[in-house]
Design an enzyme around this catalytic site. Structure first.
Site, PDB file in Angstrom:
ATOM      1  N   HIS A 254       0.708  -1.133   0.022  1.00  0.00           N
ATOM      2  CA  HIS A 254      -0.090  -0.069  -0.157  1.00  0.00           C
ATOM      3  C   HIS A 254       1.033   1.391  -0.089  1.00  0.00           C
ATOM      4  O   HIS A 254       0.811   2.099  -0.967  1.00  0.00           O
ATOM      5  CB  HIS A 254      -0.971  -0.047   0.917  1.00  0.00           C
ATOM      6  CG  HIS A 254      -1.922  -0.929   1.364  1.00  0.00           C
ATOM      7  ND1 HIS A 254      -2.758  -1.647   0.092  1.00  0.00           N
ATOM      8  CD2 HIS A 254      -2.408  -2.031   2.230  1.00  0.00           C
ATOM      9  CE1 HIS A 254      -3.629  -2.436   0.378  1.00  0.00           C
ATOM     10  NE2 HIS A 254      -3.376  -2.951   1.672  1.00  0.00           N
ATOM     11  N   ASP A 305      -5.072  -7.988  -3.504  1.00  0.00           N
ATOM     12  CA  ASP A 305      -5.657  -7.795  -2.142  1.00  0.00           C
ATOM     13  C   ASP A 305      -6.834  -8.513  -1.603  1.00  0.00           C
ATOM     14  O   ASP A 305      -7.029  -9.723  -1.608  1.00  0.00           O
ATOM     15  CB  ASP A 305      -5.518  -6.374  -1.716  1.00  0.00           C
ATOM     16  CG  ASP A 305      -5.413  -6.128  -0.247  1.00  0.00           C
ATOM     17  OD1 ASP A 305      -5.622  -6.913   0.468  1.00  0.00           O
ATOM     18  OD2 ASP A 305      -5.527  -4.647  -0.024  1.00  0.00           O
TER      19      ASP A 305
END
Length: 423
Positions: A254, A305
């Site tokens: 991220h 993800d």
């Protein structure tokens, strides 16, 4: 020995036409251009890219797709829904779900996945279910076993979080040491986050397996940064640097809310950064400084993800589109750089993969150039036009595992997903 004739192939030196790829024991044994197509070869039309690497997956999160949008909310309210899914999983149900999720990845062109695994139950049964799921789906697995000890900085793990925790860093270390890699699986490590691993344990996890990939969720939410600064007087990146966790084998996932100093630390240490654009949009995380990180020296990779979408080509395109939205400029990444992020297998411990060249695994993804999305596109820019629906054939280690959206070994993936999702 098997051979594939590629109408066009994305080679290390650029796109070439009429490429013959010969395969021996799952590896590319020769790459050449030919005027005449030999008899008996498999023809791959369109543009053939190296296999895609999904560098960040939580397989069980797939159960949340299309089920968390009725009341808005935040990342933190979404997390409560995720806990509810984690609470009911068993090794048997996880095997069915993960097999379907990995099959969904395979038909989309993923040939290797990094599974950020933290649903432990104090043992390795869940890990073994993931290993078997990847084997059934025909893709490679890097099991990134995550240390998760706390429910927040200074807070004990509570409720379903106890399924994630080994209790102490030493217990995590001993359990992970029991896992063994095989021809299809490599074992890595992960720090779930600075929220879930106490300061005193970070260096233990960072140094536990120095030859293996290490991943960590980093600065996904501003609240994580605030809590870390309040507790330690350091940003999460600075805290990881203190623990020796920033290295070329490390991938930070991220990296959405970083300071200029954070970016410098990540780049100077060669720490990679994995962006998951569709998840970061779905969870309202924000848009991270991808171009600045790449310029600082951080290799970029991509992940799906929580699988709001399983479409690696869309993730690659979103990396560029997010930069355009953030800066008002186009062309922040070249198509070749996007393909580089899309095929970054080194980030999950398969550095020999991700290229169509002699000695590399024979992982090939044939993308249509004649669909309603890609017709007329410059082949060099197809990453900015194609989606997973344009993936025609997927080859892993010289074996065709998917063709025209169907899995060669498992059949209809939508049916697998319905079964794995329990309905």
């Amino acid at each position: 020995m098997k051979s594939f004739w590629c109408e066009r192939a994305w080679l290390p030196d650029g796109i070439a036409s009429r490429v013959l790829v010969r395969v021996d024991r799952g590896l590319v044994s020769s790459v050449s251009t030919v005027d005449t197509i030999p008899l008996g070869v498999e023809r791959l039309h369109g543009l053939v890219l190296p296999g895609f690497a999904n560098a960040h997956s939580h397989a069980f999160h797939r159960a949340l797709r299309g089920r968390t949008h009725s009341d808005g909310g935040t990342f933190w309210s979404w997390r409560e829904r995720m806990y509810a899914v984690a609470e009911r999983l068993t090794p048997e149900s996880y095997l069915a779900l993960a097999t379907a999720v990995y099959a969904e990845m395979a038909v989309a062109g993923v040939t290797a996945v990094g599974e950020f695994h933290y649903l432990h139950d104090g043992g390795n049964e869940m890990a073994e279910a993931l290993r078997e799921a990847a084997r059934r789906a025909g893709i490679r697995l890097t099991l990134l076993d995550a240390c998760y000890l706390a429910g927040g900085i200074g807070q004990p793990a509570r409720g379903v979080q106890e399924r994630f925790s080994d209790g102490t860093g030493d217990r995590w270390l001993n359990r992970v040491a029991e896992l063994r890699g095989d021809d299809n699986t490599r074992i890595g490590a992960a720090i779930h986050s600075v929220r879930a691993v106490p300061r005193g344990t970070l260096s233990l996890v960072a140094g536990a397996f120095p030859e293996r990939p290490l991943h960590v969720h980093l600065s996904e939410q501003p609240a994580e940064n605030r809590a870390c600064l309040e507790a330690y007087g350091l940003t999460p990146t600075e805290l990881l640097a203190e623990a020796g966790a920033l290295t070329p084998r490390t991938t930070a996932v991220h990296g959405t809310h970083l300071t200029a100093k954070d970016i410098g630390l990540l780049g100077a240490t060669g720490t990679g950064v994995c962006f998951c654009p569709t998840t970061e949009a779905d969870l309202a995380d924000g848009i991270g400084p991808a171009r600045e990180l790449a310029d600082a020296g951080s290799p970029l990779s991509l992940g799906s993800d929580q699988h709001a979408v399983v479409d690696p080509l869309l993730e690659a395109r979103a990396l560029e589109h997010n930069e355009r939205l953030r800066t008002g400029e186009r062309g922040r990444f070249t198509p070749a750089q996007l393909v580089g992020a899309l095929t970054n297998h080194a980030s999950i411990g398969w550095p020999e993969a991700g290229r169509i060249e002699v000695g590399a695994p024979a992982d090939l993804v044939a993308v249509r150039l004649d669909s309603v999305r890609t017709a007329g596109a410059d082949p060099e820019q197809v990453v900015l036009a194609a989606t997973a629906s344009d993936v025609r054939v997927v080859v892993v280690g010289g074996r065709v595992v998917a063709r025209d959206g169907a899995h060669e070994l498992l059949g209809d993936v939508s049916g697998l997903l319905r079964t794995g999702l329990g309905g």
